[in-house]
Design a protein around this motif. Structure first.
Motif, PDB file in Angstrom:
ATOM      1  N   LEU A 110       3.964   7.111  -7.247  1.00  0.00           N
ATOM      2  CA  LEU A 110       3.484   6.656  -8.506  1.00  0.00           C
ATOM      3  C   LEU A 110       4.480   5.785  -9.367  1.00  0.00           C
ATOM      4  CD1 LEU A 110       1.632   9.789  -9.698  1.00  0.00           C
ATOM      5  CD2 LEU A 110       0.553   8.061  -8.299  1.00  0.00           C
ATOM      6  N   ILE A 111       5.475   6.423  -9.507  1.00  0.00           N
ATOM      7  CA  ILE A 111       6.458   5.536 -10.178  1.00  0.00           C
ATOM      8  C   ILE A 111       6.945   4.052  -9.357  1.00  0.00           C
ATOM      9  CG2 ILE A 111       9.138   5.357 -10.791  1.00  0.00           C
ATOM     10  CD1 ILE A 111       7.564   7.485 -12.639  1.00  0.00           C
ATOM     11  N   MET A 112       6.951   4.071  -8.205  1.00  0.00           N
ATOM     12  CA  MET A 112       7.206   2.913  -7.480  1.00  0.00           C
ATOM     13  C   MET A 112       6.012   1.852  -7.385  1.00  0.00           C
ATOM     14  SD  MET A 112      10.299   2.537  -6.795  1.00  0.00           S
ATOM     15  CE  MET A 112      10.112   1.129  -5.864  1.00  0.00           C
ATOM     16  N   ALA A 113       4.814   2.407  -7.564  1.00  0.00           N
ATOM     17  CA  ALA A 113       3.799   1.709  -7.629  1.00  0.00           C
ATOM     18  C   ALA A 113       3.676   0.787  -8.980  1.00  0.00           C
ATOM     19  CB  ALA A 113       2.489   2.335  -7.960  1.00  0.00           C
ATOM     20  N   ARG A 114       4.513   1.438 -10.078  1.00  0.00           N
ATOM     21  CA  ARG A 114       4.389   0.708 -11.178  1.00  0.00           C
ATOM     22  C   ARG A 114       5.737  -0.187 -11.367  1.00  0.00           C
ATOM     23  NH1 ARG A 114       5.835   3.820 -16.656  1.00  0.00           N
ATOM     24  NH2 ARG A 114       7.693   4.741 -15.509  1.00  0.00           N
ATOM     25  N   ARG A 115       6.675   0.177 -10.736  1.00  0.00           N
ATOM     26  CA  ARG A 115       7.813  -0.443 -10.608  1.00  0.00           C
ATOM     27  C   ARG A 115       7.748  -1.870  -9.872  1.00  0.00           C
ATOM     28  NH1 ARG A 115      11.437  -2.749 -12.658  1.00  0.00           N
ATOM     29  NH2 ARG A 115      13.322  -2.843 -11.734  1.00  0.00           N
ATOM     30  N   MET A 116       7.134  -1.818  -8.668  1.00  0.00           N
ATOM     31  CA  MET A 116       6.855  -3.131  -7.800  1.00  0.00           C
ATOM     32  C   MET A 116       6.016  -3.868  -8.462  1.00  0.00           C
ATOM     33  SD  MET A 116       8.437  -2.307  -4.640  1.00  0.00           S
ATOM     34  CE  MET A 116       7.695  -3.061  -3.301  1.00  0.00           C
ATOM     35  N   THR A 117       4.904  -3.211  -9.409  1.00  0.00           N
ATOM     36  CA  THR A 117       4.088  -4.215 -10.108  1.00  0.00           C
ATOM     37  C   THR A 117       4.785  -5.052 -11.035  1.00  0.00           C
ATOM     38  OG1 THR A 117       2.281  -2.489  -9.483  1.00  0.00           O
ATOM     39  CG2 THR A 117       1.801  -4.137 -11.452  1.00  0.00           C
ATOM     40  N   LEU A 118       5.617  -4.366 -11.683  1.00  0.00           N
ATOM     41  CA  LEU A 118       6.329  -5.026 -12.755  1.00  0.00           C
ATOM     42  C   LEU A 118       6.995  -6.214 -12.248  1.00  0.00           C
ATOM     43  CD1 LEU A 118       7.952  -1.982 -15.087  1.00  0.00           C
ATOM     44  CD2 LEU A 118       5.826  -3.565 -15.525  1.00  0.00           C
ATOM     45  N   GLU A 119       7.792  -6.081 -10.958  1.00  0.00           N
ATOM     46  CA  GLU A 119       8.584  -6.914 -10.407  1.00  0.00           C
ATOM     47  C   GLU A 119       7.605  -7.932  -9.625  1.00  0.00           C
ATOM     48  OE1 GLU A 119      11.620  -7.593 -11.186  1.00  0.00           O
ATOM     49  OE2 GLU A 119      12.239  -5.628 -11.898  1.00  0.00           O
ATOM     50  N   GLY A 120       6.296  -8.148 -10.004  1.00  0.00           N
ATOM     51  CA  GLY A 120       5.626  -9.011  -9.210  1.00  0.00           C
ATOM     52  C   GLY A 120       4.904  -8.749  -8.134  1.00  0.00           C
ATOM     53  N   ALA A 121       5.115  -7.566  -7.592  1.00  0.00           N
ATOM     54  CA  ALA A 121       4.218  -7.371  -6.300  1.00  0.00           C
ATOM     55  C   ALA A 121       2.601  -6.919  -6.778  1.00  0.00           C
ATOM     56  CB  ALA A 121       4.892  -6.045  -5.623  1.00  0.00           C
ATOM     57  N   LYS A 122       2.033  -6.916  -5.614  1.00  0.00           N
ATOM     58  CA  LYS A 122       0.680  -6.558  -5.972  1.00  0.00           C
ATOM     59  C   LYS A 122       0.302  -5.050  -5.273  1.00  0.00           C
ATOM     60  CE  LYS A 122      -4.021  -6.702  -6.340  1.00  0.00           C
ATOM     61  NZ  LYS A 122      -4.661  -6.183  -7.616  1.00  0.00           N
ATOM     62  N   VAL A 123       0.089  -3.968  -5.883  1.00  0.00           N
ATOM     63  CA  VAL A 123      -0.056  -2.787  -5.172  1.00  0.00           C
ATOM     64  C   VAL A 123      -1.712  -2.604  -4.992  1.00  0.00           C
ATOM     65  CG1 VAL A 123       0.333  -0.134  -5.302  1.00  0.00           C
ATOM     66  CG2 VAL A 123       1.984  -1.825  -6.169  1.00  0.00           C
ATOM     67  N   HIS A 124      -2.095  -2.563  -3.704  1.00  0.00           N
ATOM     68  CA  HIS A 124      -3.376  -2.615  -3.481  1.00  0.00           C
ATOM     69  C   HIS A 124      -4.275  -1.205  -3.676  1.00  0.00           C
ATOM     70  CE1 HIS A 124      -3.577  -6.913  -2.159  1.00  0.00           C
ATOM     71  NE2 HIS A 124      -2.230  -6.600  -1.733  1.00  0.00           N
ATOM     72  N   ALA A 125      -3.326  -0.343  -3.096  1.00  0.00           N
ATOM     73  CA  ALA A 125      -3.894   1.174  -3.440  1.00  0.00           C
ATOM     74  C   ALA A 125      -2.962   2.065  -3.198  1.00  0.00           C
ATOM     75  CB  ALA A 125      -5.218   1.386  -2.277  1.00  0.00           C
ATOM     76  N   VAL A 126      -3.189   3.341  -3.746  1.00  0.00           N
ATOM     77  CA  VAL A 126      -2.177   4.545  -3.412  1.00  0.00           C
ATOM     78  C   VAL A 126      -3.462   5.368  -2.806  1.00  0.00           C
ATOM     79  CG1 VAL A 126      -0.858   6.292  -4.466  1.00  0.00           C
ATOM     80  CG2 VAL A 126      -0.807   4.197  -5.469  1.00  0.00           C
ATOM     81  N   VAL A 168       0.996  -1.144  -0.087  1.00  0.00           N
ATOM     82  CA  VAL A 168       0.120  -0.074  -0.094  1.00  0.00           C
ATOM     83  C   VAL A 168       0.975   1.244   0.027  1.00  0.00           C
ATOM     84  CG1 VAL A 168      -1.667   1.394   1.428  1.00  0.00           C
ATOM     85  CG2 VAL A 168      -1.786  -1.299   1.272  1.00  0.00           C
ATOM     86  N   ILE A 169       0.438   2.175  -1.007  1.00  0.00           N
ATOM     87  CA  ILE A 169       1.490   3.475  -0.875  1.00  0.00           C
ATOM     88  C   ILE A 169       0.657   4.637  -0.208  1.00  0.00           C
ATOM     89  CG2 ILE A 169       2.571   5.071  -2.312  1.00  0.00           C
ATOM     90  CD1 ILE A 169       3.118   2.529  -4.133  1.00  0.00           C
ATOM     91  N   LEU A 170       1.191   5.306   0.604  1.00  0.00           N
ATOM     92  CA  LEU A 170       0.649   6.567   1.051  1.00  0.00           C
ATOM     93  C   LEU A 170       1.113   7.814   0.708  1.00  0.00           C
ATOM     94  CD1 LEU A 170      -1.342   8.124   3.164  1.00  0.00           C
ATOM     95  CD2 LEU A 170       0.493   7.918   4.866  1.00  0.00           C
ATOM     96  N   GLY A 171       0.335   8.445  -0.175  1.00  0.00           N
ATOM     97  CA  GLY A 171       0.944   9.632  -0.956  1.00  0.00           C
ATOM     98  C   GLY A 171       1.186   9.377  -2.290  1.00  0.00           C
ATOM     99  N   SER A 172       0.704  10.316  -3.034  1.00  0.00           N
ATOM    100  CA  SER A 172       0.731  10.259  -4.637  1.00  0.00           C
ATOM    101  C   SER A 172       1.759  11.115  -5.383  1.00  0.00           C
ATOM    102  CB  SER A 172      -0.692  10.544  -5.146  1.00  0.00           C
ATOM    103  OG  SER A 172      -1.032  11.815  -4.893  1.00  0.00           O
ATOM    104  N   GLY A 173       2.710  11.474  -4.552  1.00  0.00           N
ATOM    105  CA  GLY A 173       3.849  12.214  -5.344  1.00  0.00           C
ATOM    106  C   GLY A 173       4.261  11.035  -6.401  1.00  0.00           C
ATOM    107  N   ASP A 174       5.171  12.164  -7.306  1.00  0.00           N
ATOM    108  CA  ASP A 174       5.667  11.367  -8.527  1.00  0.00           C
ATOM    109  C   ASP A 174       6.467   9.889  -8.129  1.00  0.00           C
ATOM    110  OD1 ASP A 174       4.798  12.673 -10.682  1.00  0.00           O
ATOM    111  OD2 ASP A 174       5.861  14.271 -10.262  1.00  0.00           O
ATOM    112  N   ILE A 175       7.360  10.137  -6.925  1.00  0.00           N
ATOM    113  CA  ILE A 175       7.980   8.740  -6.500  1.00  0.00           C
ATOM    114  C   ILE A 175       7.123   7.689  -6.308  1.00  0.00           C
ATOM    115  CG2 ILE A 175      10.097   8.004  -5.403  1.00  0.00           C
ATOM    116  CD1 ILE A 175      10.793  10.675  -4.429  1.00  0.00           C
TER     117      ILE A 175
END
Ligand code: SF4
Lengths: 410, 140
Positions: A164-180, A155-162
């Protein structure tokens, strides 16, 4: 020595190159890390350089273009060098394993130390502090530089650019990002990042939401999120539990100004960076600042642009000294949070950067000199996540003592 | 994507692009990702064909909207593990079809690159029409 540049990231490198091209040779870049490039090294995504180079580069590629130039010009660089102190008289104390502790007396200094991540958002969340809580930038360093994944369910708290970028990066590497979750009713990141980092992967962006509790003893086992009201107070009936093993915090960046403080440079309470004139000179003559240490930028292209101003101006200062031909304070109405520069001391065309405090639609940016509007520009939409700029022409500065930047209805 | 090119379609067909599904006749709202301006685009689709685009500030936005509704593509940036146990930054040297992103990741994550690596080196070729090239250097 003529010029010392503190920091070898995009700002430091651009400033050094600009100073070199203006004739300065007796100079050095002091960099804390073992390589040049600063934060760009871990920003492996693309989107850099459209303004500067007309093409889309990744962070390391953008940094490489400057590093190559620094090497070609033989600009001296000291890596692994930590600056401990700078004084008002421009004496720098630094240390590295090779030279031990040493001092340099400089005619001019350019501050280019960049910024760090705020950790504030985590402080008022209930629950203990189990493992699995990282700042988005730290997670970015782990994944991109060390090849280590901090977690699988995020789960990511805060929607600054880093974030958002990390939401995609973790998803690409196989993690599930449940929400920002974003406390504010709008995202602090660029619209394109919401599109390509969240929407592309179906990751929900929960605006006006925050994390109210972190669960888990040794490791994070989940978080409770809730909607917030207009006063940003959580609405308890809306609480929702999300199981996860990792919480990333992306709650903003803040200029790294410990050194500037020890030198006695006056800082803006709004930007947390130095107060500067159009040449990026701080309150101490001969000390300049540029890049994220001055104010947090969303685009590295503007960091380079700003650093070039600082580099050229430092060279001029070293060669001829610098004379003020006017003294104009730039003020804002609050809807516009701040401007950089904050003052103009020379009668010439000046590009002024600024940031707004909220999302506004159909507005006019008006610049007043007394009762007169000397500049006006219409904007369909302005947002805090996107830095704006306008060009003040020399003529507009005639006779002004103070220019007030206002955001008014169009 | 076959549906997009077919001539006759029943009135309501949903098609999927990435994680999203869309009505066959509709107005799609997009954010242009070509530059940091991030313009909000409106695209009219009639029988699955783009018939009108608005909201773009420049020509590149129009191209993006057209592509996004017919053959969405993305540049993938990630890392490849090197023989020294640390990753190095890479990218696809041209955009790949959006629905292939995870397959690109699978191929990249199988590979171990030998050092030294320089910016621009091709570390993996023929990945859905693109090459995987290094965006950083190490061990030179
Ligand atoms: S339409 Fe043009 S200006 Fe607008 S985001 Fe796309 S590329 Fe940028």
């Amino acid at each position: 020595m003529d010029l010392v540049i503190i920091g070898g990231g995009p700002a430091g490198m651009s400033a050094a190159i600009a100073a070199y091209e203006s004739g300065i040779r007796d100079m050095v870049i002091l960099e804390r890390d073992e390589s040049l490039g600063g934060i760009l090294q871990q920003c492996i995504h693309n989107g850099f350089g459209l303004h500067k180079f007309g093409e889309e580069l990744t962070g390391p590629e953008y940094a490489w273009r400057y590093e190559k130039k620094v090497r070609e010009l033989n600009i001296p660089v000291k890596l692994g060098t930590m600056v401990l102190d700078i004084t008002e008289d421009k004496v720098i104390t630094a240390t590295n394993p090779e030279d031990g502790i040493f001092t340099i007396e400089a005619k001019a200094i350019i501050l280019a130390m960049g910024c760090r991540e705020r950790s504030k958002g985590a402080l008022n969340i209930a629950g203990s502090r189990p493992a699995g809580i990282y700042s988005a930038g730290t997670a970015q360093k782990y994944v991109n530089m060390k090849g280590y994944m901090p977690g699988k369910n995020v789960v990511i708290l805060g929607s600054g650019d880093i974030g958002l970028i990390m939401a995609r990066r973790m998803t690409l590497e196989g993690a599930k990002v449940h929400a920002v979750c974003e406390l504010m009713p709008y995202s602090g990141g660029l619209a394109r990042n919401i599109e390509q980092c969240l929407n592309d992967f179906g990751i929900p962006l929960k605006l006006s939401h925050t994390v109210v509790e972190i669960h888990g003893k040794e490791r994070v086992t989940g978080v409770t999120i809730a909607k917030v009201d207009e006063n940003r107070k959580p609405i308890l009936e809306t609480k929702e539990y999300i199981p996860c093993d990792t919480l990333l915090l992306s709650v903003g960046l803040i200029p790294e100004n410990e050194l500037s403080k020890s030198a006695g440079i006056s800082l803006s309470t709004i930007t947390s960076g130095a107060d500067v004139d159009q040449d990026r000179q701080t309150s101490i003559p001969g000390i300049f600042a540029c890049g994220n240490v001055l104010h947090v930028h969303d685009l590295v292209d503007f960091v380079s642009e700003e650093a070039e101003i600082a580099g050229k101006s430092a060279a001029l200062y070293i060669q001829n000294g610098k004379e003020n031909t006017c003294s104009i304070a730039l003020e804002t109405d609050g809807k516009i949070r701040y401007t950089v520069p904050q003052r103009i001391t020379e009668n010439k065309d000046v590009k002024v950067y600024f940031r707004v405090a909220d999302v506004f639609k159909n507005v006019k940016i008006n610049v007043y000199s007394g009762e007169n509007v000397v500049f006006s520009k219409r904007k369909q939409k302005v947002a805090p996540g996107e830095m704006e700029s306008i060009l003040l022409k020399k003529e507009m500065l005639e006779g002004a003592e103070k220019l007030t930047f206002k955001l008014e209805e169009a | 994507m076959a549906q997009l090119n077919a001539k006759r379609q029943p009135a309501k067909i949903y098609f999927r692009i990435g994680e999203r599904s869309y009505d066959y006749n509709m107005t799609r709202e997009l954010t242009c990702i070509v530059c940091p301006m991030g313009c909000s685009l409106k695209v009219e689709l009639t029988d699955g064909k783009v018939t009108a685009i608005s909201g773009n500030t420049c020509k590149r936005g129009e191209e993006y909207a057209e592509n996004e509704c017919t053959n969405p593509q993305r540049t993938v940036t990630t890392t490849i593990m090197c023989e020294d146990g640390a990753p190095i930054a890479v990218k696809t040297d041209r955009p790949v079809p959006k629905e292939k992103i995870f397959e690109v990741m699978k191929l990249v994550n199988k590979k171990v690159a030998s050092l030294p690596v320089s910016v621009g080196d091709v570390l993996l070729d023929d990945v859905f029409g693109s090459n995987i090239v290094a965006t950083a250097s190490r061990g030179e």
